[in-house]
Design an enzyme around this catalytic site. Structure first.
Site, short mmCIF file in Angstrom:
data_model
loop_
_atom_site.label_atom_id
_atom_site.label_comp_id
_atom_site.label_asym_id
_atom_site.label_seq_id
_atom_site.Cartn_x
_atom_site.Cartn_y
_atom_site.Cartn_z
N LYS A 73 -2.92 98.05 65.22
CA LYS A 73 -3.72 97.47 64.14
C LYS A 73 -3.88 98.40 62.95
O LYS A 73 -4.12 97.96 61.84
CB LYS A 73 -5.11 97.09 64.68
N ASN A 118 -7.19 87.61 74.10
CA ASN A 118 -7.94 88.56 73.29
C ASN A 118 -8.87 87.82 72.34
O ASN A 118 -8.55 86.73 71.87
CB ASN A 118 -6.99 89.50 72.52
N MET A 120 -10.39 89.96 69.84
CA MET A 120 -10.68 91.24 69.18
C MET A 120 -11.46 91.06 67.88
O MET A 120 -12.39 91.81 67.60
CB MET A 120 -9.38 91.99 68.88
N PHE A 122 -10.12 91.03 64.57
CA PHE A 122 -9.64 91.87 63.46
C PHE A 122 -10.36 93.22 63.40
O PHE A 122 -10.79 93.66 62.33
CB PHE A 122 -9.78 91.16 62.11
N SER A 183 -5.36 83.43 63.36
CA SER A 183 -6.06 84.01 64.51
C SER A 183 -7.23 83.11 64.88
O SER A 183 -7.97 82.67 64.01
CB SER A 183 -6.58 85.41 64.18
N ASN A 185 -9.84 84.12 66.38
CA ASN A 185 -10.97 85.00 66.68
C ASN A 185 -11.84 85.39 65.49
O ASN A 185 -12.79 86.15 65.64
CB ASN A 185 -10.46 86.27 67.37
N THR A 186 -11.51 84.89 64.30
CA THR A 186 -12.37 85.06 63.13
C THR A 186 -12.88 83.67 62.77
O THR A 186 -12.09 82.76 62.55
CB THR A 186 -11.59 85.67 61.95
N LYS A 226 1.80 83.43 58.87
CA LYS A 226 1.76 83.28 60.33
C LYS A 226 0.91 82.06 60.69
O LYS A 226 -0.25 81.97 60.28
CB LYS A 226 1.18 84.54 60.98
N ASN A 255 1.17 82.28 66.30
CA ASN A 255 0.08 83.15 66.76
C ASN A 255 -0.31 82.75 68.18
O ASN A 255 0.38 81.96 68.82
CB ASN A 255 -1.10 83.01 65.78
N THR A 256 -1.43 83.27 68.66
CA THR A 256 -1.93 82.94 69.99
C THR A 256 -2.49 81.51 70.02
O THR A 256 -2.76 80.91 68.98
CB THR A 256 -3.03 83.92 70.41
N TYR A 326 5.13 91.20 72.28
CA TYR A 326 3.89 91.98 72.39
C TYR A 326 3.47 91.98 73.86
O TYR A 326 3.55 92.99 74.54
CB TYR A 326 2.81 91.36 71.48
#
Length: 366
Positions: A73, A118, A120, A122, A183, A185-186, A226, A255-256, A326
């Protein structure tokens, strides 16, 4: 075998995020120890083969296998990714200001599914810190992509300014750039994939890219977007149309995922983005659809669930020009890069192709 027999059992007994930091910090330290980079190249480096080389975005890739964003990162270990065999590496996601990310724990292994989850959020040191690190990377062996995002506290209506700030700080140091709007996660980030918000964001990014290119007195650097695997076909079509209209250079798919279909491991209950084998099929479907919709004119980097040469080749035949790994690196170690490169050469020979470029999108022609 060194990784699977020794390193992996050690790391897998440890908390997943702690192991992650140990690996990145270890690679960073090792890069400064005389003899270690050369040793790593001997142990893991991928031999150059003209059939695997590809020129794309005005950049040369010795082979098409790269590192996906999320592992490094903060651009701490860029030197070492070339030494362990990658053809390119994506660093980030980086935001204008450093931020801690979401609460711990936030990274989970699902060994029975060969997957990770994950959330995370960012977590990173910020654009200034990344610029400082990349500025020291003067003998770059592989192309480096910088993946940019917005700070958690920035409302979506101002998100475009965060992406602009990242470019202002990092333009000099990236070989190409990736706009991360996918993502999970945000909060509300994925809303930027659609409609006027996406149009404004990409227009801002392209305007800033042109400003920076003019300042540098050189051609504009490439920028990709992405996208998530969780869009409906209708949403995907609209998003791809908007991306094409913006004039960006390519798409990373994908992405995920937030899907949990078919998982067996108890950690499947954790929220966050799922990566690894369970994403493989959907990621390839999205690549195939993007290639079809754009008539193969917009380059695609395929990412999601690549564990074998056959997985990588499926994505290339579906329309990917490059691929990224990854999660498989966590499960299989750096030996995987040679294995995939060798398998790709075999697959090209078997299908009568002289180069990777001939295999891109082959499924659409058969």
């Amino acid at each position: 075998m060194l990784y699977t027999k020794l390193a992996k059992p050690y790391f897998f007994r440890m908390d997943a995020e702690k192991a992650h930091h140990m690996v990145i910090d270890g690679l960073h330290t090792a890069s400064g120890v005389p003899g270690i980079p050369a040793l790593m190249r001997t142990m893991y480096g991928v031999e150059k083969a003209k059939e695997l080389a590809i020129d794309l975005f005005g950049l040369h890739f010795a082979h098409p296998i790269g590192l996906a964003a999320g592992l490094d990162k903060n651009a701490k270990a860029v030197d070492m990714f070339a030494n362990i065999g990658f053809g390119f590496a994506e660093v980030g996601t980086v935001t204008p200001k450093g931020q801690a990310g979401n609460d711990l724990p936030r990274l989970f292994r699902l060994p029975s599914d060969e997957a990770l989850i994950n959330r995370m959020g960012f977590n990173n040191d910020g654009a200034d810190a990344m610029a400082e690190r990349l500025a020291k990377d003067t003998k770059r062996r592989i192309p480096i992509a910088v993946n940019i995002g917005k700070n958690k506290t920035t409302p979506n209506e101002l998100a475009h300014e965060d992406y602009r700030t990242c470019l202002q700080k990092l333009y000099t140091y990236g070989d190409f750039f990736v706009v991360n709007i996918s993502s999970p996660n945000t909060p509300d980030l994925r809303a930027l994939q659609h409609g006027d918000e996406l149009r404004l964001l990409l227009q801002t990014v392209m305007d800033e890219m042109n400003v920076q290119a003019k300042r540098a007195g050189a051609a504009r650097k490439p920028v990709l977007v992405k996208i998530a695997p969780d869009m409906s076909n209708e949403q995907l079509a609209y998003t791809v149309d908007t991306i094409v209209a913006s004039g960006v250079n390519g798409i990373i798919a994908t992405n995920t995922t937030i899907s949990r279909d078919g998982l067996q491991h108890p950690n499947a209950k954790e929220t966050g983005g799922l990566s690894g084998k369970p994403v493989k099929e959907r990621s390839t479907e999205v690549i195939r659809e993007v290639y079809r919709q754009t008539s193969g004119k917009l380059p695609i980097i395929g990412s999601g669930g690549i564990f074998t040469a056959a997985d990588a080749y499926d994505k290339i035949r579906a329309g990917a020009s490059l691929v990224e790994i990854y999660t498989a690196l966590i499960y299989k170690g750096p030996e995987l890069l040679r294995e995939i490169a060798g398998g790709l050469k075999d697959a090209l020979r078997k299908d009568g192709f002289k180069s990777i470029s001939e295999a891109i999108g082959a499924d659409h022609r058969s």
